[in-house]
Structures are given as C-alpha cells and as structure tokens.
Design a protein around this motif. Structure first.
Motif, mmCIF file in Angstrom:
data_model
loop_
_atom_site.group_PDB
_atom_site.id
_atom_site.type_symbol
_atom_site.label_atom_id
_atom_site.label_comp_id
_atom_site.label_asym_id
_atom_site.label_seq_id
_atom_site.Cartn_x
_atom_site.Cartn_y
_atom_site.Cartn_z
ATOM 1 N N SER A 239 0.933 -1.157 0.090
ATOM 2 C CA SER A 239 -0.010 0.008 0.137
ATOM 3 C C SER A 239 0.941 1.264 0.048
ATOM 4 O O SER A 239 0.393 2.381 -0.177
ATOM 5 N N ASP A 240 2.159 1.225 0.481
ATOM 6 C CA ASP A 240 2.889 2.347 0.400
ATOM 7 C C ASP A 240 4.199 2.265 -0.301
ATOM 8 O O ASP A 240 5.212 1.499 0.528
ATOM 9 N N PRO A 241 4.583 2.688 -1.527
ATOM 10 C CA PRO A 241 5.896 2.064 -2.325
ATOM 11 C C PRO A 241 6.952 2.833 -1.338
ATOM 12 O O PRO A 241 8.075 2.233 -1.855
ATOM 13 N N ALA A 242 6.868 3.666 -0.391
ATOM 14 C CA ALA A 242 8.261 4.343 0.197
ATOM 15 C C ALA A 242 8.474 3.318 1.185
ATOM 16 O O ALA A 242 9.458 3.726 1.937
ATOM 17 N N CYS A 243 7.742 2.178 1.530
ATOM 18 C CA CYS A 243 8.102 1.285 2.538
ATOM 19 C C CYS A 243 9.293 0.404 2.116
ATOM 20 O O CYS A 243 8.927 -0.536 1.378
ATOM 21 N N GLU A 244 10.560 0.843 2.744
ATOM 22 C CA GLU A 244 11.705 0.040 2.421
ATOM 23 C C GLU A 244 12.308 -0.613 3.560
ATOM 24 O O GLU A 244 13.518 -0.837 3.608
ATOM 25 N N ILE A 245 11.684 -0.688 4.706
ATOM 26 C CA ILE A 245 12.365 -1.032 5.810
ATOM 27 C C ILE A 245 11.268 -2.137 6.654
ATOM 28 O O ILE A 245 10.151 -1.754 6.681
ATOM 29 N N GLY A 246 11.648 -3.050 7.120
ATOM 30 C CA GLY A 246 10.760 -3.828 7.992
ATOM 31 C C GLY A 246 11.177 -4.045 9.572
ATOM 32 O O GLY A 246 12.556 -4.199 9.511
ATOM 33 N N LEU A 247 10.356 -3.902 10.406
ATOM 34 C CA LEU A 247 10.661 -3.814 11.679
ATOM 35 C C LEU A 247 9.683 -4.920 12.451
ATOM 36 O O LEU A 247 8.604 -4.836 12.482
ATOM 37 N N ILE A 248 10.289 -5.497 13.315
ATOM 38 C CA ILE A 248 9.503 -6.419 14.127
ATOM 39 C C ILE A 248 9.794 -6.260 15.620
ATOM 40 O O ILE A 248 10.959 -6.239 16.134
ATOM 41 N N VAL A 249 9.053 -6.003 16.295
ATOM 42 C CA VAL A 249 9.226 -5.831 18.018
ATOM 43 C C VAL A 249 7.911 -6.894 18.655
ATOM 44 O O VAL A 249 6.994 -6.102 18.908
ATOM 45 N N GLY A 250 8.141 -8.107 18.606
ATOM 46 C CA GLY A 250 7.179 -8.862 19.439
ATOM 47 C C GLY A 250 8.125 -9.810 20.254
ATOM 48 O O GLY A 250 8.743 -9.122 21.257
ATOM 49 N N THR A 251 7.868 -11.079 19.918
ATOM 50 C CA THR A 251 8.707 -12.106 21.098
ATOM 51 C C THR A 251 10.216 -11.542 20.880
ATOM 52 O O THR A 251 10.808 -11.490 22.142
ATOM 53 N N GLY A 252 10.513 -11.470 19.713
ATOM 54 C CA GLY A 252 11.979 -11.076 19.447
ATOM 55 C C GLY A 252 12.135 -9.886 18.602
ATOM 56 O O GLY A 252 10.989 -9.110 18.630
ATOM 57 N N THR A 253 13.196 -9.252 18.356
ATOM 58 C CA THR A 253 13.188 -8.200 17.547
ATOM 59 C C THR A 253 14.089 -8.288 16.258
ATOM 60 O O THR A 253 15.238 -8.902 16.585
ATOM 61 N N ASN A 254 13.822 -7.729 15.240
ATOM 62 C CA ASN A 254 14.541 -7.724 14.190
ATOM 63 C C ASN A 254 14.472 -6.731 13.148
ATOM 64 O O ASN A 254 13.252 -5.922 13.276
ATOM 65 N N ALA A 255 15.239 -6.422 12.117
ATOM 66 C CA ALA A 255 14.867 -5.444 11.071
ATOM 67 C C ALA A 255 15.286 -5.886 9.642
ATOM 68 O O ALA A 255 16.385 -6.836 9.573
ATOM 69 N N CYS A 256 14.800 -5.533 8.664
ATOM 70 C CA CYS A 256 15.502 -5.594 7.320
ATOM 71 C C CYS A 256 15.100 -4.405 6.399
ATOM 72 O O CYS A 256 14.171 -3.326 6.750
ATOM 73 N N TYR A 257 16.022 -4.100 5.371
ATOM 74 C CA TYR A 257 15.744 -2.914 4.462
ATOM 75 C C TYR A 257 16.324 -3.070 3.127
ATOM 76 O O TYR A 257 17.350 -4.119 3.034
ATOM 77 N N MET A 258 16.057 -2.301 2.043
ATOM 78 C CA MET A 258 16.705 -2.347 0.858
ATOM 79 C C MET A 258 17.940 -1.919 0.888
ATOM 80 O O MET A 258 17.978 -0.483 0.992
ATOM 81 N N GLU A 259 18.777 -2.487 0.388
ATOM 82 C CA GLU A 259 20.317 -2.058 0.399
ATOM 83 C C GLU A 259 20.692 -2.147 -1.054
ATOM 84 O O GLU A 259 20.012 -2.958 -1.800
#
Ligand code: ADP
Length: 453
Positions: free
Chosen positions: A209-229
């Motif tokens: 829904s948002d083409p500017a979204c180029e990072i993913g973040l999780i803060v649940g049981t654990g935490t982690n992130a990804c991004y377009m490099e």
C-alpha cells in the motif's frame, strides 16, 4: 523522611543505568552502523554479529501480483497456516483465511522431525477444513530465525532464537526439512516457493500500500529489522545494479560485547538464565520475551532492599517468567487505575501499598522506555545509511512494523518515533503498522516470484 530520602536514593541508583543520554544513544547508533558494515563486507562477514543476510527479495510489490497461495508463519509463540488470495489491488486486494495452532514446549524444544511433522499435520488439517486438498498451491514459508539463504527457496538455519531448540535443524536447509516432512506425511499439495523472514514479509505487506516502505521492523517475542540495500554493497553476492532486501538479524547486536557499557546487572542476569546465554544481547534489552523478566529482577532487588512490598517477596515473584511483558502494557496504561495495578500484584501474591504500585509503574516505564530508545537507535542507523547510500540531503522513507509489543504497549511506539527524529534529523520517517505482515508478506513474495518465473 530521612528513610524515604535514602530509599529514593537507592531507587535512583538502581534505575540510573537504564537512563540513556542522547550521546549514549548516538554511540549505540554509530556502533550499529559499524556492525552493519562488518556484516555486509565479504572479508568480515563470517565473524560478524549483525549478519546482514541477503534475502533474494529484490523489489517491493508493484500491485500487479495475483493468485492463490498458502503461507506458513513460524517464528514465535504460535504457528499459523494461511490461505491467501491476491486479487486486483483496487478491487478485493488481499483476502486471507487463517488458523493458528499452538506450539507446545515439547514440540519447539524436542526433535526437528517432530517439529516439522507437527507443522505438516497442521497444514493437512487446514487444507481439509478449507477444501484445499488436491489443489497444489505455491507456498511461502515465513520462518523467522536467522537463515543463510542461497536462494529464495533455500536457507540454512544458523541458530535457533526465541526459546526454540528443536534438535537436528541447525545447519540444515529448512525448506528441505519441510519438504521431507511433507513426504513422510504423504502431503503432495505443497510447492514451496519462498523462504521468508518475518521482517521482509512485514516490509512487503506495507509496501503493497505504500511504495516508500523499504524497511521492515519487528518488536514482538524477539526483535529484528530488514531494509533495501544497494546490491553493490551486498558483497556476498555478485551484481551492482539495483537493490536487495537485507535481513539484518539485529537481535544479535552486542554479542561481541559492544553493548557491555550500557548492559545492567539485570540484563546480564536475564541473559545468563536464558536458554541462549551470550546470544541476542540487543534483543534481550528490547523484546517481549525479556522485558517482563528484566522488570521482575528489578522488583526482586527492590524488595530485598525492603523498598518494595514491605520487604516480603512472594514465592510467585521468585518464579522465572512469571511477569509477562503484557503486564508492562497494563501497568503503564494511563487509563488503568492504581487499583488495577494492585490487583495484578495481588495475583502475584504481593501485598502492595499505593507507593508500591507507583514504584512498580516507574520501573516498568524505565525498562520499556530504554527498550524503545535502543530500538530507535537501530532504526536511526538504518535510515541514515540509506540516506547516504542514495546521496540525499533528506530521505523520506516508511518503516513497516509488526509485533505485539510495538502495537499494544501504550508508549513504546511513541518513544521510538520521537527518538528516531532526534537521532536521524535528516530523515523523514513514517511508521506504518502492518496487518498480518508474516502471512500476507509471504504470499506477496511468493506472488512476485511466480510472476517473474
Ligand atoms: P511473535 O513475535 O511471536 O510472532 P507477537 O508479535 O504477538 O508474536 O509477540 C509476542 C510477544 O508480545 C510476547 O513475548 C509477549 O510478551 C508480548 N506481548 C503480548 N501481549 C502484549 C501486550 N499487551 N503488551 C506488550 N507486549 C505484549
């Protein structure tokens, strides 16, 4: 009054290490940048703590994805099976039928064969209940543990995290483990197309829904992130053109002791008594599996020093993991009266005064605030790198976020936003909560792969 002042002094002394100055947070941000560079570099990757794993996902969705898919979501408290229909975005968009299956301790800490057999049993049950038997559908497998991917549908499990320890899986291709279980269980309806990390699924879902979204973040049981490099910076792979999504596996930040100066004695205890001591040190300061435990440790010390609960520790408070992170959300909620906080404490066998409940709330606030600030330092490092990669004065970017702690805690998200603003002033960062990131995202990645194939 003197005794009260002395107590206040002790409380401040105990809580002070959790209060991080802006300068400290900037240091954390800069160390994250250093670790990211180490992870991306071919010569140093092998010994890196922040692994910066290529995901073989090269673009976010463009809206033309179509089809029917099965998605699996394994990576936390529960296991889910989803049937996902992706139609025209303007039309029906993404439709999902899903079912959640519990994962008993003996399954996640037993043998790998049992774990994957259980997974296939759940899928078979789901297919039968939804009249999907006999329909061979492409499958996206969201598997939220660090995997060394060598292809979109191939990934070696590097280590378990978040309380998992099933034997015979580390070092194996988890897609193969899934396929082998399908053969053992005579389920012929599965075509595994993509192995997906939940951060990537989250980024893709929000990217739909948002083409500017180029990072993913999780803060649940654990935490982690990804991004377009930029692909040219992903030295493990050939190619200079375009981008690739990198799964940072940032939970392991600090495993080389680079966060020792901010780690408190409570962090060290939580780490020492966890099932993976010395691992995921950053995650253990931030995520839902650990924050309640940090608070419990502090409450015990305060009680031992006779500052809380009249010095009386209950048996229950001495029990590990008795204080879930959900309690932080309840206790810190501004609308919840102190009476209700007291009833949570009573359930833990603790007799509290009004002062006690206020102090418990203060402890929770300090712990969750630090977690959010540390998480923000990581995001600030990522957005600044993306801005520099692209040679921009100002970067506008969206972070897709998932995870119950981020979504349900009354202040966590707010502190993340305000801290990122301070730490990365040249980036204009929007946070978008994903709706079912791991499920929808896995289907979208599978759809993109099928579209290209
Ligand atoms: P997962 O990360 O396992 O896929 P979730 O995003 O639902 O799943 O995260 C589960 C974690 O969220 C648990 O560790 C739990 O401690 C935490 N949690 C559950 N409810 C709340 C809440 N109301 N506030 C804060 N944290 C919560």
């Amino acid at each position: 009054a003197k005794r009260l002042a002395a107590q206040r002094h002790q409380i401040d002394e105990i809580l002070a290490p959790f209060q991080l100055s802006q300068a400290k947070l900037e240091e954390v941000q800069s160390r994250m940048r250093t670790e990211m560079a180490i992870g991306l570099c071919k010569d140093t990757h092998a010994s890196a703590t922040v692994k910066m794993l290529p995901t073989y996902v090269r673009s976010t969705p463009d809206g033309t994805e179509r089809g029917d898919f099965i998605a699996l979501d394994l990576g936390g408290t529960n296991f889910r099976v989803l049937y996902v229909h992706i139609g025209r975005r303007e039309d029906v968009g993404v439709q999902i039928v899903s079912k959640t299956y519990s994962l008993p301790q003996e399954i996640i800490q037993g043998t790998g064969v049992k774990l994957f057999d259980h997974i296939i049993d759940c899928i078979s049950e789901f297919q039968s209940e939804n009249n999907l038997r006999g329909r061979r559908l492409p499958l996206g497998f969201t598997f939220s543990f660090p995997c060394k991917q060598t292809n979109l549908d191939q990934g070696i499990l590097m280590t378990w995290t978040k309380g998992f320890s099933a034997s015979g899986c580390v070092g194996k291709d988890v897609v193969m483990l899934l396929r082998e279980a399908a053969v053992r269980k005579k389920n012929n309806d599965l075509i595994v197309v993509a192995l997906v990390n939940d951060t990537v699924g989250t980024m893709m879902t929000c990217g739909y829904s948002d083409p500017a979204c180029e990072i993913g973040l999780i803060v649940g049981t654990g935490t982690n992130a990804c991004y377009m490099e930029e692909l040219r910076n992903v030295e493990l792979l050939d190619g200079d053109e375009g981008k690739m999504c990198v799964n940072m596996e940032w939970g392991a930040f600090g495993d080389n002791n680079c966060l020792e100066d901010i780690a408190t004695s409570f962090d060290r205890d939580v780490d020492k008594f966890s099932i993976n001591p010395g691992k995921q040190r950053y995650e253990k300061m931030i995520s839902g599996m650990y924050l309640g435990e940090i608070v419990r440790q502090i409450l015990i010390i305060l009680t031992q020093r006779k500052i809380l609960f009249g010095g009386n520790i209950s048996e229950r408070l001495k029990t590990r993991d008795i204080f879930p992170t959900r309690f932080l959300s309840l206790i810190e909620s501004d609308t919840l009266g102190l009476v209700q906080v007291r009833s949570i404490l009573t359930d833990l066998g603790l007799r509290s005064t009004c002062d006690d409940t206020m102090l418990v709330k203060e402890v929770c606030t300090v712990v969750s605030r630090r977690a959010a600030q540390l998480c923000a330092a990581g995001i600030a490092a990522v957005v600044e790198k993306m801005r520099e990669n692209r040679g921009l004065e100002q970067l506008k970017v969206t972070v897709g976020v998932d995870g119950t702690l981020y979504k349900l805690h009354p202040h966590f998200a707010g502190v993340v936003h305000e801290t990122v603003k301070v730490l990365a002033p040249r980036c204009d960062v929007t946070f978008l909560q994903s709706d079912d990131g791991s499920g929808k995202g896995a289907a979208l990645i599978t759809a993109v792969a099928c579209r290209i194939a």
